[in-house]
Structures are given as structure tokens and as C-alpha cells.
Design an enzyme around this catalytic site. Sequence first.
Site, PDB file in Angstrom:
ATOM      1  N   ALA A  66     -15.034 -29.767  67.582  1.00 57.14           N
ATOM      2  CA  ALA A  66     -15.988 -29.485  68.656  1.00 57.14           C
ATOM      3  C   ALA A  66     -16.535 -28.081  68.435  1.00 57.14           C
ATOM      4  O   ALA A  66     -15.913 -27.267  67.759  1.00 57.14           O
ATOM      5  CB  ALA A  66     -15.276 -29.572  69.993  1.00 57.14           C
ATOM      6  N   GLY A 105     -12.322 -32.592  66.687  1.00 57.47           N
ATOM      7  CA  GLY A 105     -13.330 -33.601  66.993  1.00 57.47           C
ATOM      8  C   GLY A 105     -13.870 -34.257  65.729  1.00 57.47           C
ATOM      9  O   GLY A 105     -14.309 -35.415  65.761  1.00 57.47           O
ATOM     10  N   GLU A 108     -11.542 -36.882  64.891  1.00 56.98           N
ATOM     11  CA  GLU A 108     -11.691 -37.920  65.919  1.00 56.98           C
ATOM     12  C   GLU A 108     -12.916 -38.795  65.638  1.00 56.98           C
ATOM     13  O   GLU A 108     -12.897 -39.993  65.902  1.00 56.98           O
ATOM     14  CB  GLU A 108     -11.760 -37.271  67.304  1.00 56.98           C
ATOM     15  CG  GLU A 108     -10.408 -36.684  67.705  1.00 56.98           C
ATOM     16  CD  GLU A 108     -10.455 -35.898  69.001  1.00 56.98           C
ATOM     17  OE1 GLU A 108     -11.265 -34.948  69.071  1.00 56.98           O
ATOM     18  OE2 GLU A 108      -9.705 -36.230  69.925  1.00 56.98           O
ATOM     19  N   GLU A 128      -6.249 -28.620  67.582  1.00 58.42           N
ATOM     20  CA  GLU A 128      -6.571 -28.177  68.953  1.00 58.42           C
ATOM     21  C   GLU A 128      -5.464 -27.349  69.582  1.00 58.42           C
ATOM     22  O   GLU A 128      -5.714 -26.433  70.351  1.00 58.42           O
ATOM     23  CB  GLU A 128      -6.864 -29.399  69.834  1.00 58.42           C
ATOM     24  CG  GLU A 128      -8.227 -30.035  69.604  1.00 58.42           C
ATOM     25  CD  GLU A 128      -8.233 -31.028  68.460  1.00 58.42           C
ATOM     26  OE1 GLU A 128      -7.263 -31.066  67.672  1.00 58.42           O
ATOM     27  OE2 GLU A 128      -9.222 -31.774  68.352  1.00 58.42           O
TER      28      GLU A 128
HETATM   29  N1  3HC Z   1     -16.863 -24.181  66.623  1.00 57.29           N
HETATM   30  C1  3HC Z   1     -17.699 -23.132  66.523  1.00 57.29           C
HETATM   31  N2  3HC Z   1     -17.637 -22.230  65.505  1.00 57.29           N
HETATM   32  C2  3HC Z   1     -16.704 -22.430  64.573  1.00 57.29           C
HETATM   33  C3  3HC Z   1     -15.788 -23.494  64.624  1.00 57.29           C
HETATM   34  C4  3HC Z   1     -15.902 -24.406  65.708  1.00 57.29           C
HETATM   35  N3  3HC Z   1     -15.107 -25.458  65.829  1.00 57.29           N
HETATM   36  N4  3HC Z   1     -14.967 -23.415  63.555  1.00 57.29           N
HETATM   37  C5  3HC Z   1     -15.355 -22.342  62.859  1.00 57.29           C
HETATM   38  N5  3HC Z   1     -16.394 -21.730  63.471  1.00 57.29           N
HETATM   39  C6  3HC Z   1     -17.128 -20.557  62.997  1.00 57.29           C
HETATM   40  C7  3HC Z   1     -16.244 -19.322  62.894  1.00 57.29           C
HETATM   41  O1  3HC Z   1     -16.178 -18.627  64.101  1.00 57.29           O
HETATM   42  C8  3HC Z   1     -16.944 -18.530  61.814  1.00 57.29           C
HETATM   43  O2  3HC Z   1     -18.042 -17.914  62.395  1.00 57.29           O
HETATM   44  P1  3HC Z   1     -18.523 -16.479  61.849  1.00 57.29           P
HETATM   45  O3  3HC Z   1     -18.862 -16.678  60.405  1.00 57.29           O
HETATM   46  O4  3HC Z   1     -19.674 -16.147  62.729  1.00 57.29           O
HETATM   47  O5  3HC Z   1     -17.338 -15.595  62.055  1.00 57.29           O
HETATM   48  C9  3HC Z   1     -17.482 -19.598  60.881  1.00 57.29           C
HETATM   49  O6  3HC Z   1     -17.511 -20.806  61.662  1.00 57.29           O
HETATM   50  C10 3HC Z   1     -16.645 -19.830  59.650  1.00 57.29           C
HETATM   51  O7  3HC Z   1     -15.286 -20.022  60.050  1.00 57.29           O
HETATM   52  P2  3HC Z   1     -14.066 -19.388  59.217  1.00 57.29           P
HETATM   53  O8  3HC Z   1     -14.319 -17.952  58.946  1.00 57.29           O
HETATM   54  O9  3HC Z   1     -12.836 -19.768  59.952  1.00 57.29           O
HETATM   55  O10 3HC Z   1     -14.202 -20.200  57.847  1.00 57.29           O
HETATM   56  P3  3HC Z   1     -13.082 -20.767  56.892  1.00 57.29           P
HETATM   57  O11 3HC Z   1     -13.807 -21.383  55.765  1.00 57.29           O
HETATM   58  O12 3HC Z   1     -12.046 -19.736  56.658  1.00 57.29           O
HETATM   59  O13 3HC Z   1     -12.368 -21.929  57.730  1.00 57.29           O
HETATM   60  C11 3HC Z   1     -12.216 -23.859  59.125  1.00 57.29           C
HETATM   61  C12 3HC Z   1     -13.053 -23.074  58.095  1.00 57.29           C
HETATM   62  C13 3HC Z   1     -10.929 -24.346  58.482  1.00 57.29           C
HETATM   63  C14 3HC Z   1     -13.056 -25.018  59.584  1.00 57.29           C
HETATM   64  C15 3HC Z   1     -11.862 -22.917  60.301  1.00 57.29           C
HETATM   65  O14 3HC Z   1     -13.041 -22.326  60.765  1.00 57.29           O
HETATM   66  C16 3HC Z   1     -11.211 -23.594  61.486  1.00 57.29           C
HETATM   67  O15 3HC Z   1     -10.015 -23.830  61.470  1.00 57.29           O
HETATM   68  N6  3HC Z   1     -12.016 -23.863  62.536  1.00 57.29           N
HETATM   69  C17 3HC Z   1     -11.506 -24.379  63.792  1.00 57.29           C
HETATM   70  C18 3HC Z   1     -11.226 -25.826  63.722  1.00 57.29           C
HETATM   71  C19 3HC Z   1     -10.764 -26.299  65.067  1.00 57.29           C
HETATM   72  O16 3HC Z   1      -9.975 -25.692  65.756  1.00 57.29           O
HETATM   73  N7  3HC Z   1     -11.279 -27.453  65.452  1.00 57.29           N
HETATM   74  C20 3HC Z   1     -10.906 -28.057  66.684  1.00 57.29           C
HETATM   75  C21 3HC Z   1     -11.893 -27.644  67.710  1.00 57.29           C
HETATM   76  S1  3HC Z   1     -11.424 -28.234  69.306  1.00 57.29           S
HETATM   77  C22 3HC Z   1     -11.910 -29.838  69.329  1.00 57.29           C
HETATM   78  O17 3HC Z   1     -12.372 -30.354  68.359  1.00 57.29           O
HETATM   79  C23 3HC Z   1     -11.733 -30.525  70.637  1.00 57.29           C
HETATM   80  C24 3HC Z   1     -11.917 -31.991  70.480  1.00 57.29           C
HETATM   81  O18 3HC Z   1     -10.660 -32.593  70.362  1.00 57.29           O
HETATM   82  C25 3HC Z   1     -12.613 -32.577  71.665  1.00 57.29           C
END
Ligand code: 3HC
Length: 679
Positions: A66, A105, A108, A128
Amino acid sequence: MTAITQSVDLDRRGRVAVLTVNNPPVNALSQHVRQGLRDGVKQAIADAGVGAIVITCAGRTFIAGADITEFGKPPREPGLHEVLELIEGSPKPVVAAVHGTALGGGLEVTLACHYRVGVKDARFGLPEVKLGLLPGAGGTQRLPRVVGVDKALQMMVSGDPIRADEALKHGLIDEIVEGELTAAGVAFAEKVLKDNRPLRKIRDLTEKVTAARGKPEVFAEFRKSVARQTRGFRAPENIIKAVEAAVNLPFDAGIKRERELFAELLTSPESKAQRYFFFAEREAAKIPDVPGDTPAKDIKKAAVIGAGTMGGGIAMNFANAGIPVTVVEVAKDALDRGLGIVRKNYEATASRGRLTMADVEKRMGLITGTTDFDAIKDADIVIEAVFEEMPIKKEVFAKLDGIAKPDAVLATNTSTLDVNEIASATKRTESVIGMHFFSPANAIATAMTVGRRIAKVPVLVGVCYGFVGNRMLHQRGLQAEKLILEGALPHQVDKVLTNFGFPMGPFAMGDLAGLDVGWRIRKGRGTKSPVADRICELGRFGQKTGLGYFKYEKGDRTPIPDPEVEKIIVDVATDQGITRRHITDEEILQRLLYPMVNEGAKILDEKVAIRASDIDVIWVYGYGWPVYRGGPMFWADQIGLKAVRDKMAELQKATGDAFWTPAPLLKRLADEGKGFTSS
Ligand code: 3HC
Ligand code: NAI
């Protein structure tokens, strides 16, 4: 190719429709992605020429979840649930073709598809929990139906992704594909059509969840097994409850339960803190005046000076990242002792099954010990970790200056000493890490990059006594010492902090680190700490002698309160004319943590830290501050800076101690109704 929205394209490859998501940097499920998926799938379903649909992504990764920036804002149509129901209900097979990471997401989305394929390097996870949330788009209901209850619990409670081969083994994906991904996805979809395979809807699968139905003990056991690592967090328990629902309820009722449990988490202070921290950690990598594209030196070889507690550990970090590292010591016996400890540490990890013996040998093979300083001459980075004494550090840096490559980065691991003074022993101050004298961008960029390569979260700070972490810790320590004289006991003080979420309190920490260290420093400086000094005079140096602020059973690290220490404390209090009183837990917490916040404010004012969130990153990663409380500065903001300032002022009035003077920045922000981490 048709653009459905700004981030989703629809293309036709024969009778297969290909939907490609392109929402850099990580293809998060922003509103236009959800809309693009929904409208694209609808169009493909309506198109009589289309037999199957492939969902794939452009750029570096599949959908990573998400869009976290949308949390806390009013929801915008379409919701992810609606999109996923449409995909799962599609009368034409939908195949997800995954590269990079399918996270949250994103995973998912794939679980709503009828089939999933991925390249060999793809990774799959529901992280998450790390944001204090649970997979809120059916993940808690679908994942157990595919991989089974145990694996699903483990994946969702740890949040760690699994690799493609493991995903294949557990049935999470149907095939590992090679070659160009879109073509491979289309070929797989063709196969599904040719073989007339059924529309496999995960919601209808029950085989892997029935075994746990009506068996609360399965979950009770899991809860017990993760109790330690999940203490204080709220999300893991809700995840477990959601999986119980997946096992015991029909799919739609389970989804309803998931929604309730998700909503509870979304508004929780823990999740708010953890989402703040996600961005804080990424923010720490950004250094003003050092653009993101500043070239960092490629570190092919490293050297560490000193093989003590820190030197050995630092060398291990390089070996773990596959970088050869030379360790230089003054004497052969110190070197052997140091490397012996490194080997013992690796072997201990191997004995817990987290490394193979072959890994141990490989890593040891990357570490070369020597007493010859000349061995550092081809190192790209040299990290000094010798005794914490200025003359020794300067002597070492003067030596390094004469031997190291001209473009090598010279770093010091000092805890408290002035880096500028250390650098002055060289003729290349610009290569020594430190900010006050305009350390050039590439030294910083290299240090930050190498930090990340060795799996650390680097935070850049300026030079001052104790830098950020130890400087704040020192304030906490001063109050801990006062509190025991005024009436609290070490175990009470420690308990307040472990209840708060720290892994241990200041006194257990002192025992672990060794009380003799501080005692020597105090003797060197001519300062005193009456209780600690008396404890040390008895030869009680902490865990290493089995006695410190606490006593310890042989082979056990559990601190046990010791009446002998209590007597010392009472005696010192009497000597100082202090009447001991009952001290509440609330007073202990405020007196330990508010001075840290106040010191943090000074650090920000002095520009020793770039931003408040950097201080929080240091405290969470370096000192065990519970991430679900965000970090000291975020935590203070949640309390309200006015309340913190007023309490400080009240204590100052009551004690007459200038220690409690609110820092100017704290005062100003409190007056303006602002916070450190928000405006
Ligand atoms: N939403 C918005 N921005 C995001 C994001 C997300 N889910 N994931 C990463 N970003 C942004 C980061 O803030 C960063 O922004 P910046 O360059 O402005 O600082 C940019 O994307 C790049 O991220 P990283 O520096 O972390 O890049 P990496 O290549 O090191 O890692 C990644 C990539 C493994 C995808 C890592 O970003 C990550 O783990 N992201 C989070 C994933 C996550 O937690 N997903 C679950 C979200 S909650 C959800 O999905 C709810 C659902 O169940 C309904
Ligand atoms: P230590 O006393 O365990 O190790 C120092 C090692 O340096 C010893 O093995 C000694 O033989 C060696 N040494 C001394 N002079 C040398 C020289 N001229 N050339 C080569 N080797 C030499 O000390 P520790 O704890 O590893 O600390 C090292 C540095 O790291 C200090 O600056 C300390 O302040 C800092 N530090 C320590 C932390 C800790 O928790 N112990 C945490 C963070 C930083």
C-alpha cells in the site's frame, strides 16, 4: 498499448492482456494504481478477444505494498478490497508475474490472482507488522489457505520476506520463470488456457487450514514461542487473531474480522510511531549538501585497527558482507585473543543453526590478523578502534596517514573524543570522518554506503562529547544514580524502563558493559560517582565478576537484587544527608527520559544532528528504544512539548538544580505549540 491511468498500461500479446504497473520508485498501490488495475481488468474481461490476464510491473520491483503516505488521510476510491474482489472473481484466469519484491498489498494482489509466477530473485512477504499493522487486504485470510497456518503466522509476525524457491516449496507461487518476465508470464497464461486449468480461487481453498480448526492450542503455542520478540508490540497479537479467524470462520466473515483488527491497528499509537520510524530511517540516509548521486568509493578492502571489543565486531561486519578485512593489533597475544573471540562468536551463531561451519570458515578466511601496520596500505577504508585515549588515537592516525592510500577514508570509532583533534594528526583532515571542518561529500557518502553494505543503518552526526547517543545516555545515567540515592532501588529503576519497552535498564546495562570502564574514566578525570565507586572498590565489575549492581548466578545473565548493594546505597545516602523516600514509577520514567529529550533539543540547536528523526533512529537502533514508541523525540511530541517543558521547569523549581533548565529549543517549540518531528 493503452494508458489506463498515469501508472497502469494495458497491452495485448495475442489473446493475453498484460497490465503493467509503473509507479516509481516501488510501485506502491497509490489511488491511480488501484484505479488502473480495476479499470484495466474490467476492460480485459469485457474484451472478447482476451482469454487471460497477466499483472506485472515495470521498474525495479513488483508492487511493494500500500502507499504508506496515504495512511491517515481520507480513503479514496477504489479501495484495494474492491480491486482484489474483481481480480479474484474474474471469469478469465489472472496471472501475477513477479520480480523484485511482492510485499504487503503487493503480495495480496498476487493472492487474489489465480496463478503466480516469479523470477528466481523475487521475494515475497507481508511486512505490515513492521509498520505496526496487519495485512489488511485479505492477506491474513488468503496466505494461511495457501502456505498453511504455521508458515503464514511465521511470515506475517516476523514480516520477513521469503525467496522464490521457498515460495515455490510452500505453494505460494506456481513456477519460477526465466527470461524476460512479461513474455514468461504470457507463456504461463497461454499454458493455463491450453490446459484448460481451473480458476484457482484461494478463498475457496480449505485443505491447509482445516487441521488447526477448533484447536486454540496451536495458536497458544505460537503466542508463547514469539512472546519475547513481540513484547510491547500490538500488531502481532492482531495478526494471530486474524489467522484464527481464517481457520475458524468462512472466508467473508474472516475478511470482516481482518478489517476490524486492521482498523484497530491503524489508529494505534504503536503503528503511528512505527510508520513515522519507517520514514525516519530512510530520511537518515539523506544528507543536505551531499546529493544522492555523490560518488561513493567502492570498498573492496577494509582494515580495522585494534582487535578489542569493537575492533573484532567491526571486522565481522565486513566479513559478513563479503569484504576482506585486515585487523591490526599492537601485540601478537592481543591479536590472537581478539580473533579467538571473533571465531567463538561465529561458532556460537553456527551452534544456533544460523550459520554453517563452512560459512564460519569462509568469514574467518576474509579476516587477516597482523601486527604490521604496513598491511593497511591497500585498504579503501580504515576504521580505528584502539583505546579511548587521545594521545594513542593521534599516534595511530599519524601512522595511518603515512601508510594508507591517498584516497582511503580514515574513520575513528571513538565514543567521546574530538574527531577534529584526531584528524589533526594527519595531513588529510578531509578524509577523516567528521563534519565541522567540511569533510568532503565523498568521505561521507562512502561511509554511509559502506554502513548500509554491512547491514547497518548509518546516521551522520557532528562532533561533540559523546556524540548523540552517549551524550543523551549520560543525562539518563546521572538521574539513575540520583534516583537510587533518593529512595528507589536499581531493580525498580530498571523495571520502569523494561516496562517502557527497553531490553534492559541502566543498572543491568552497566553490569553488562562492565562497571570498571566508567570507574577508570572517572579516576582519570578526577570525578566521582559515590555508589558506583564503592561497588567497584569491592571488585564488583558487573556480569564479568558475577557481581555488580546486581548479583548473578553462574552461567545466567538474570540480574538478582542484592541486599549488599542496597546497604551501600543507603549508607551513601546517609553520608550525604539524604532522607530516602518512596519514588513512583511515573517520577522515575520522567526523570530518566525527559533529560534525554532536553539534551536532544540542545543537540538539534547545536546542529550536531541534522534532524530530530535522526536522533530517534540512533536511539531505536543503537540503544534499544522500543520502535513502537518512535524514539525519544517523537515520544516527547506525543506527550506534548509543553507538558515536558512544564515538568522540567517544575523540577527545577523544586530542586533548584540547573540540570532541569528547559533547553531553549524545547521552550520555543513548546511556546509555539509545535513538536520536534512535526510542525
Ligand atoms: N509506500 C510509499 N512509499 C514507499 C513505500 C510504500 N509502501 N515503500 C517504499 N517507499 C518509498 C521510500 O520511502 C523511499 O522513498 P524516498 O526515496 O523518497 O526516501 C523509496 O520508496 C525507496 O524505498 P527504499 O529506500 O526503502 O528502497 P529499497 O530499494 O531499499 O527497498 C523496499 C525497497 C524493499 C520495497 C522497501 O522500500 C520496503 O520495505 N518498503 C515497505 C514495504 C511495506 O511495508 N509494504 C507494506 C505496506 S502496508 C500494506 O501494504 C497494507 C496492506 O496490507 C493493506
Ligand atoms: P578494547 O580495550 O576492547 O580494545 C582496544 C584494542 O586496541 C585492544 O585490543 C588494544 O590492544 C588495541 N590497541 C591499543 N593501542 C593500539 C595501537 N596503537 N595499535 C593497534 N591496536 C591497539 O576497547 P573497545 O571497547 O573495543 O573500544 C575501542 C574504541 O571503540 C574506543 O575508542 C571506544 O571508545 C570505542 N567504542 C566502544 C564501545 C564499547 O561499547 N566498548 C562502543 C562504541 C565505541
